[in-house]
Design an enzyme around this catalytic site. Structure first.
Site, mmCIF file in Angstrom:
data_model
loop_
_atom_site.group_PDB
_atom_site.id
_atom_site.type_symbol
_atom_site.label_atom_id
_atom_site.label_comp_id
_atom_site.label_asym_id
_atom_site.label_seq_id
_atom_site.Cartn_x
_atom_site.Cartn_y
_atom_site.Cartn_z
ATOM 1 N N HIS A 82 33.176 42.145 37.677
ATOM 2 C CA HIS A 82 31.828 41.837 37.200
ATOM 3 C C HIS A 82 31.103 43.133 36.874
ATOM 4 O O HIS A 82 31.307 44.129 37.557
ATOM 5 C CB HIS A 82 31.035 41.058 38.269
ATOM 6 N N ASP A 86 33.583 32.390 38.585
ATOM 7 C CA ASP A 86 34.498 31.580 37.785
ATOM 8 C C ASP A 86 35.871 31.421 38.408
ATOM 9 O O ASP A 86 36.677 30.616 37.946
ATOM 10 C CB ASP A 86 34.638 32.189 36.384
HETATM 11 N N1 CMC Z 1 41.449 42.382 35.514
HETATM 12 C C1 CMC Z 1 42.001 43.620 35.449
HETATM 13 N N2 CMC Z 1 41.284 44.755 35.275
HETATM 14 C C2 CMC Z 1 39.960 44.630 35.165
HETATM 15 C C3 CMC Z 1 39.318 43.373 35.221
HETATM 16 C C4 CMC Z 1 40.114 42.227 35.407
HETATM 17 N N3 CMC Z 1 39.555 41.012 35.463
HETATM 18 N N4 CMC Z 1 37.979 43.550 35.070
HETATM 19 C C5 CMC Z 1 37.786 44.868 34.904
HETATM 20 N N5 CMC Z 1 38.976 45.529 34.974
HETATM 21 C C6 CMC Z 1 39.193 46.986 34.917
HETATM 22 C C7 CMC Z 1 39.064 47.491 33.479
HETATM 23 O O1 CMC Z 1 40.317 47.493 32.810
HETATM 24 C C8 CMC Z 1 38.542 48.887 33.711
HETATM 25 O O2 CMC Z 1 39.629 49.712 34.129
HETATM 26 P P1 CMC Z 1 39.685 51.266 33.688
HETATM 27 O O3 CMC Z 1 38.517 51.906 34.375
HETATM 28 O O4 CMC Z 1 41.004 51.725 34.187
HETATM 29 O O5 CMC Z 1 39.575 51.270 32.191
HETATM 30 C C9 CMC Z 1 37.613 48.727 34.928
HETATM 31 O O6 CMC Z 1 38.133 47.601 35.632
HETATM 32 C C10 CMC Z 1 36.147 48.468 34.546
HETATM 33 O O7 CMC Z 1 36.127 47.349 33.658
HETATM 34 P P2 CMC Z 1 35.117 47.184 32.443
HETATM 35 O O8 CMC Z 1 35.734 46.277 31.422
HETATM 36 O O9 CMC Z 1 34.667 48.529 31.998
HETATM 37 O O10 CMC Z 1 33.917 46.467 33.186
HETATM 38 P P3 CMC Z 1 32.761 45.640 32.506
HETATM 39 O O11 CMC Z 1 31.619 45.726 33.414
HETATM 40 O O12 CMC Z 1 32.548 46.095 31.098
HETATM 41 O O13 CMC Z 1 33.352 44.143 32.426
HETATM 42 C C11 CMC Z 1 33.855 41.902 32.943
HETATM 43 C C12 CMC Z 1 32.995 43.122 33.294
HETATM 44 C C13 CMC Z 1 33.345 40.686 33.743
HETATM 45 C C14 CMC Z 1 33.710 41.569 31.452
HETATM 46 C C15 CMC Z 1 35.331 42.198 33.302
HETATM 47 O O14 CMC Z 1 35.450 42.453 34.689
HETATM 48 C C16 CMC Z 1 36.262 41.066 32.880
HETATM 49 O O15 CMC Z 1 36.694 41.033 31.713
HETATM 50 N N6 CMC Z 1 36.606 40.112 33.809
HETATM 51 C C17 CMC Z 1 37.408 38.969 33.469
HETATM 52 C C18 CMC Z 1 36.541 37.922 32.792
HETATM 53 C C19 CMC Z 1 35.628 37.227 33.775
HETATM 54 O O16 CMC Z 1 36.041 36.811 34.847
HETATM 55 N N7 CMC Z 1 34.362 37.056 33.363
HETATM 56 C C20 CMC Z 1 33.364 36.308 34.145
HETATM 57 C C21 CMC Z 1 32.229 37.162 34.594
HETATM 58 S S1 CMC Z 1 31.200 36.328 35.827
HETATM 59 C C22 CMC Z 1 30.495 34.996 35.010
HETATM 60 C C23 CMC Z 1 29.606 35.378 33.904
HETATM 61 O O17 CMC Z 1 28.691 36.178 34.106
HETATM 62 O O18 CMC Z 1 29.754 34.856 32.823
#
Ligand code: CMC
Length: 454
Positions: A316, A374
């Site tokens: 998140h 989720d």
């Molecule tokens: N699985 C594997 N690696 C992950 C995941 C994941 N679910 N989420 C983040 N990472 C890694 C990402 O690859 C990055 O690694 P590195 O630093 O080596 O490049 C690091 O963690 C930081 O990730 P980010 O993408 O920069 O973080 P963000 O804040 O931009 O993204 C997120 C947040 C929710 C979009 C992301 O965690 C994600 O895609 N999660 C899966 C989708 C999900 O479950 N979404 C629901 C969110 S809660 C409900 C809502 O608000 O809608």
């Protein structure tokens, strides 16, 4: 109605110093009632001719708000100061709506009046059923929701004047009352079954379940345990401060667009798999994994930089600790599975084991990746009887009140300005038009590498 204390006036010593090129600037530091301070850069461009650069708004407060507070390090979520755990345990969705909209829990009379007004707005204009008939039966219900919620502005002209507080109130009630009716209609349409009209003697969640699952040929009795579970799921999803869809609603509304159009924009944004679409994606992922033996393979894929796969329902932007909603959702999942279905559901077992393994893995620990709401919601919604493509629709129903509360807060804010970010331009510099005869022949690399569909 108490709105809580806010102090955004910068104190004498609350200055941040910024050196840009050879100039030193003093910027005010603003304080909220909780959470990090914010450096006020509103005059930065005027003073120094530079922008701030913040893709994904990871360090940017886009507005001042009194509605919801999250402390991502502690795993804390408050609606108007009340912890989500208490609201989900003692409250119900309609009083949560009142709280988010008006700032305080309702008195008994306020509650009764609000409930009456929401209940009496649940029917939709009869012409809307013809509108539905233009869709393919296999349309994704979120595609239908984007369209029909936006189309409400074509049916309810008398509540689209955003400058009239009375019309804003009417639009608020109409949106919160009618979105579940439209969502149930989208579901019924996909099944080819007749639409079921709302019933005024049922509570919000029971009414929605009946509109989804009843058929005209027999009586339908709502299971109160399942209705309470759905009501609590709605509470958990009701608001989440400036998330992508809420920010979309605020941005759309900042131009003065009508509230129905703004909420449709929120639904469109919510649909994405990184946001509300994650509940559908998480369940599909758990089904694909299927058995605990395959979990290590998926964890390895999630960690592999060359594989776009992510653990859905994990991670998140704000929570770097357990999402408090995920804990409550896990309890609800157990309660629902105990009532209907299998408390030893193999998917629940896969989810638990996946969570356990990921939380012990260095990759997830280092990055602060925990289950989010989720992760367990798909299992729960499936047990409640909803098909996967309705999951994000259920999220949209619940989040509607959050979108409306933020839209109202923005419209009533005397500091309101149209949202208009700037950019760091990295495209071509000034150049002169080249006539066709001087551009040569053949295809450029860009065209060669494009996968044209025909
Ligand atoms: N699985 C594997 N690696 C992950 C995941 C994941 N679910 N989420 C983040 N990472 C890694 C990402 O690859 C990055 O690694 P590195 O630093 O080596 O490049 C690091 O963690 C930081 O990730 P980010 O993408 O920069 O973080 P963000 O804040 O931009 O993204 C997120 C947040 C929710 C979009 C992301 O965690 C994600 O895609 N999660 C899966 C989708 C999900 O479950 N979404 C629901 C969110 S809660 C409900 C809502 O608000 O809608």
């Amino acid at each position: 109605m108490s709105e809580g204390k806010t102090d955004t006036g910068a104190g004498k010593d609350d200055k941040a110093l910024l050196r840009v090129h050879d100039r030193e600037l003093e910027l005010n530091v603003l304080h909220g009632t909780m959470g990090p301070d914010a450096v006020d850069v509103r005059n930065l461009y005027r003073q120094a001719g530079v922008f701030t650069f913040d893709v994904g708004f990871t360090s940017t407060a886009s507005c001042e708000s009194k509605i919801t507070f999250i402390d991502g390090e502690k795993g804390m979520l408050l609606y108007r100061g009340y912890p989500i755990e208490q609201l989900a345990r003692y409250g119900d969705y309609l009083e949560t709506c009142y709280l988010l909209l008006y700032g305080d829990l309702p008195t008994q009379d306020e509650r009764a009046r609000f409930e009456h007004e929401i209940t009496r707005h649940t029917m939709v204009h009869e012409q809307i059923s013809s509108f539905f008939r233009g869709f393919r039966r296999d349309a994704h219900p979120m595609a239908i929701m984007v369209a029909v919620v936006g189309a409400l502005s074509a049916f309810y002209h008398d509540s689209t004047d955003i400058n009239d507080p009375y019309q804003r109130e009417v639009a608020t009630r109409r949106i919160i009352a009618k979105v579940p009716t439209l969502a149930a209609m989208a579901y019924k349409y996909s099944l080819g079954q007749p639409f079921i009209y709302p019933r005024n003697d049922l509570d919000y969640a029971s009414n929605f379940m009946r509109m989804c699952f009843a058929v005209p040929t027999e009586d339908y009795h709502v299971n109160p345990i399942l209705a309470r579970a759905l009501d609590r799921i709605f509470i958990l999803h009701a608001d989440h401060e400036q998330n992508a869809s809420t920010s979309t609603v605020r941005l759309a509304g900042s131009s003065g667009a009508n509230p129905f159009a703004c909420i449709a924009s929120g639904i469109a944004c919510l649909w994405g798999p990184a946001h509300g679409g994650a509940n559908e994606a998480a369940l599909k992922m758990l089904m694909e994994i299927g058995t605990p033996e395959r979990i290590p393979e998926y964890i390895a894929r999630a960690k592999d930089r060359n594989d776009p796969f992510r653990l859905m329902g994990f991670g998140h932007r704000v929570y770097k600790n357990y999402d408090p909603r995920a804990r409550i959702m896990q309890q609800i999942a157990q309660e629902v599975l105990a009532e209907v279905g299998d408390p030893n559901d193999p998917l629940l077992e896969v989810a638990r084991r996946l969570e356990e393994m990921a939380l012990k893995d260095e990759y997830f620990i280092e990055r602060g990746l925990y289950p989010n709401i989720d992760f367990y919601s798909g299992i729960t919604l499936r047990a409640l009887g909803f098909p996967t493509d309705m999951f994000t629709v259920l999220f949209a129903i619940a989040r509607t009140v959050g979108w409306v509360a933020h839209w109202r807060e923005m419209i009533a804010d005397p500091q309101r300005k149209i949202g208009r970010p700037r950019q760091l331009y990295t495209g071509p510099t000034l150049r002169d038009y080249v006539p066709m005869t001087e551009r040569g022949t053949g295809l450029s690399d860009a065209v060669h590498h494009r996968n044209d569909p025909c």
